[in-house]
Scaffold this active site. Structure first.
Site, PDB file in Angstrom:
ATOM      1  N   LEU A   1      71.813  33.934  35.739  1.00  0.00           N
ATOM      2  CA  LEU A   1      72.144  33.688  37.142  1.00  0.00           C
ATOM      3  C   LEU A   1      72.330  32.184  37.251  1.00  0.00           C
ATOM      4  CD1 LEU A   1      69.553  35.878  39.125  1.00  0.00           C
ATOM      5  CD2 LEU A   1      71.982  36.323  38.810  1.00  0.00           C
ATOM      6  N   ASP A   2      73.246  31.761  38.115  1.00  0.00           N
ATOM      7  CA  ASP A   2      73.486  30.321  38.279  1.00  0.00           C
ATOM      8  C   ASP A   2      72.225  29.608  38.767  1.00  0.00           C
ATOM      9  OD1 ASP A   2      76.131  30.695  37.598  1.00  0.00           O
ATOM     10  OD2 ASP A   2      76.791  30.884  39.688  1.00  0.00           O
ATOM     11  N   TYR A   3      72.201  28.317  38.558  1.00  0.00           N
ATOM     12  CA  TYR A   3      71.099  27.456  39.008  1.00  0.00           C
ATOM     13  C   TYR A   3      70.779  27.685  40.487  1.00  0.00           C
ATOM     14  CZ  TYR A   3      68.617  22.990  39.629  1.00  0.00           C
ATOM     15  OH  TYR A   3      67.688  22.030  39.899  1.00  0.00           O
TER      16      TYR A   3
END
Ligand code: URA
Length: 243
Positions: free
Chosen positions: A107-109
């Site tokens: 998952l993105d930051y």
């Protein structure tokens, strides 16, 4: 490792879920690996199940398989280490967590939500393979409101930079006309980098906030942000049987 089957040290490490083969070679060259109590730095060494292999003092075959469901907060990298020294997802594990788990996909930051962590390489590879079609449910806060045409494009599959998306399920949950934003549920089974953000951006509605609410049949029920739980045996079996 099958009984009495000799294999290269880096392969045995990779099969035990320590790291990829290439990373295992780096660990060996860096003097992190002991075979039967002796540091081994050269590559050709072969081992079998009777050999005691330790990486930084941790025996590789003693590692219990762990299957963790975590509620990732925003502002955490879904990796086990970061060049820029930002907080990584394994920093959220309790101090006494022994096994070397790593995230299944990412998952993105700035994305929150459900992510699995495991030290079972086969399990991770299987789930990440597009052929297994694990449905992922995202809730996105987007700019503007989707026109019927936008919804059709998202639903039917659309051309992004270097691939075409598979059909998606789109549900507009709410619209805030004052703020000019909407909350949209998107269900996809692929996992390209930044896919959800890219899909909404392609129809002219950039994502302000994103979270993953479901992964297949798994939900975040009972967890608060930053916390995790082990999957039950039944949940693991169900994920493993997924064709
Ligand atoms: N799609 C995105 O754009 N970001 C994520 O973190 C997950 C899916």
């Amino acid at each position: 490792m099958a009984e009495l089957e000799k294999m290269r040290l880096q392969k045995a490490m990779a099969e035990a879920g320590v790291a990829s083969r290439r990373k295992s070679e780096e660990l060996i060259a860096g003097g992190h690996v002991l075979v039967n109590g002796k540091v081994v730095k050269e590559m050709g060494v072969k081992v079998d199940h009777r050999d005691k292999i330790e990486v930084d003092g941790v025996p590789i075959h003693d590692e219990k398989k762990r299957y963790i469901l975590m509620y990732k907060p925003r502002g955490v990298i879904s990796a086990v280490k970061d060049d820029k020294d930002r907080k990584v997802i394994t920093d959220l594990l309790e101090d006494d967590f022994r096994e070397r788990v790593y995230p299944v996909g990412r998952l993105d930051y700035d994305t929150s939500g459900l992510i699995l962590l495991t030290n079972d390489g086969d399990f991770a590879n299987r789930l990440m393979h597009p052929k297994y079609h694990v449905e992922k449910t995202y809730i996105a806060k987007i700019q503007g409101t989707l026109a019927v045409e936008d919804i059709k494009r998202l639903e039917h599959g659309m051309k992004l930079k270097d691939y075409k998306t598979s059909p998606a399920k789109v549900t507009v949950m709410s619209k805030d006309t004052k703020k000019g934003t909407s909350i949209v549920k998107l269900v996809i089974h692929e996992g390209h980098n930044h896919q959800v953000k890219n899909m909404f951006a392609a129809v002219g509605h950039p994502v302000n906030k994103l979270s993953r609410e479901k992964y297949g049949f798994l939900t975040l029920d009972g967890l608060v942000s930053g916390k995790y739980r082990d999957l039950s045996r039944i949940e693991v079996a169900k994920l493993k049987e997924k064709k």
